[in-house]
Scaffold this active site. Sequence first.
Site, PDB file in Angstrom:
ATOM      1  N   HIS A   1       8.405   5.726   7.463  1.00 48.22           N
ATOM      2  CA  HIS A   1       7.189   6.655   7.587  1.00 48.22           C
ATOM      3  C   HIS A   1       7.173   7.570   8.623  1.00 48.22           C
ATOM      4  O   HIS A   1       7.510   6.949   9.812  1.00 48.22           O
ATOM      5  CB  HIS A   1       5.921   5.956   7.094  1.00 48.22           C
TER       6      HIS A   1
ATOM      7  N   TYR B   1       8.536   2.683  16.841  1.00 48.49           N
ATOM      8  CA  TYR B   1       9.280   1.576  16.827  1.00 48.49           C
ATOM      9  C   TYR B   1       8.938   0.636  17.940  1.00 48.49           C
ATOM     10  O   TYR B   1       8.626   0.910  19.054  1.00 48.49           O
ATOM     11  CB  TYR B   1      10.732   1.975  17.138  1.00 48.49           C
TER      12      TYR B   1
ATOM     13  N   TRP C   1       0.721  -1.214  -0.147  1.00 44.73           N
ATOM     14  CA  TRP C   1       0.077   0.021   0.071  1.00 44.73           C
ATOM     15  C   TRP C   1       0.812   1.370  -0.021  1.00 44.73           C
ATOM     16  O   TRP C   1       0.612   2.217  -0.281  1.00 44.73           O
ATOM     17  CB  TRP C   1      -1.064  -0.024   1.166  1.00 44.73           C
TER      18      TRP C   1
ATOM     19  N   PRO D   1       7.380  -0.648  14.033  1.00 48.66           N
ATOM     20  CA  PRO D   1       6.184   0.097  13.167  1.00 48.66           C
ATOM     21  C   PRO D   1       5.253  -1.142  12.879  1.00 48.66           C
ATOM     22  O   PRO D   1       6.051  -2.316  13.110  1.00 48.66           O
ATOM     23  CB  PRO D   1       6.836   0.660  12.063  1.00 48.66           C
TER      24      PRO D   1
ATOM     25  N   HIS E   1       4.963  10.029  11.199  1.00 45.49           N
ATOM     26  CA  HIS E   1       3.532  10.534  11.669  1.00 45.49           C
ATOM     27  C   HIS E   1       3.613  11.959  12.320  1.00 45.49           C
ATOM     28  O   HIS E   1       4.394  12.415  12.831  1.00 45.49           O
ATOM     29  CB  HIS E   1       3.002   9.691  12.957  1.00 45.49           C
TER      30      HIS E   1
END
Length: 332
Positions: free
Chosen positions: A272, A264, A170, A266, A274
Amino acid sequence: MAACVSDGSVEPEIKKAKPSGNGNEEKAEGPAASERSTFNLHSFRLERVLRENVRDKTIFLHGKVGEDQGDVQDAVIILEKTPFQEDALPQLLNRNADLRLQMKNDIYSTHHLHPLPAFNEIKTTVVCPATEKHIKKYLQQEMYLVNETADDYKNITTPYLQSQTFSVQWLYNILEKKAEVEQIIHENPDPKIGFILIPDFKWNQKQLDDLHLIAISHFREVKSIRDLTAEHLPMLQTILQEGQMVISKRYNIPKSQLRIYLHYQPSYYHLHVHFTAVGHDAPGSMVERAHLLFNVIENVQFDPEYYQKRTLTFALKADDPLLHRFKEEGRI
Ligand code: M7G
């Protein structure tokens, strides 16, 4: 996959009023073609409730789809009551509103308000077909803290990650503009330091109080903070600065009101970051999981091998295979 997708013939016609505008219109309209769901909700047979959170008003469901087609798949459905939107209040408090008394005592009374369907939205997230790992991700379980040393990462976590992780397809779809293209807020296309900033699918984008965006790096070699070294500093700094600037311009939220962090462990091992509103108690912002990007950058500046050397603490669910590996190695 077929059981997860509607054949188009049995889709109910959903009537919908638009919750925007001056607050007076109650016009019924069908959904736009792009809004029509391809998921057959009516073919979902509930197996069990994986988790429920009364405060967040969310419920996580596991069920089967496609039984009628002989092509049975597991599916996870997450239902979540959405926050109030200020511009929809006139319709909620409208004089025609269906307000029913529950009890009255002196100056106090409680009521049941039944708004029009358009103002009673339930955010619905579907994972279909769902793997066993998805089902476990959402299952309520006891948690255990693990102190992962550098050696543990090499000997226990890395071999596990090579075999067990969620697909990152994705994320690649977003980077390759195969999905969510119209959602992209910002892109720096540089293959080494660039990234795409996009709303996290947990955020319904209707109010800023629970803003949640993710910055996805174009560079594909970093799985998690464990891989970060000095060579990645330009990428991390670009994500931090451009992310803050774009959010400030577009949403008028200053950098001092953004919580910017990496997880951590993830769930998805492709770098990526946030970006959440600091006032929002975002899932996964607890101390044993969230690492503020600003601190991550400073740690790597201080010691380029900081994340290869340090012990990192995180929580794992009782039936997580990684927890079993730590137990087998006598590390817990
Ligand atoms: P994470 O730190 O890997 O783990 O974050 P978490 O899911 O346990 O928090 C991945 C983030 O990506 C989460 O905040 C998800 O809500 C979000 N996310 C997951 N998927 C599958 C999608 C997706 O398909 N689109 C978007 N926009 N966000 C997603």
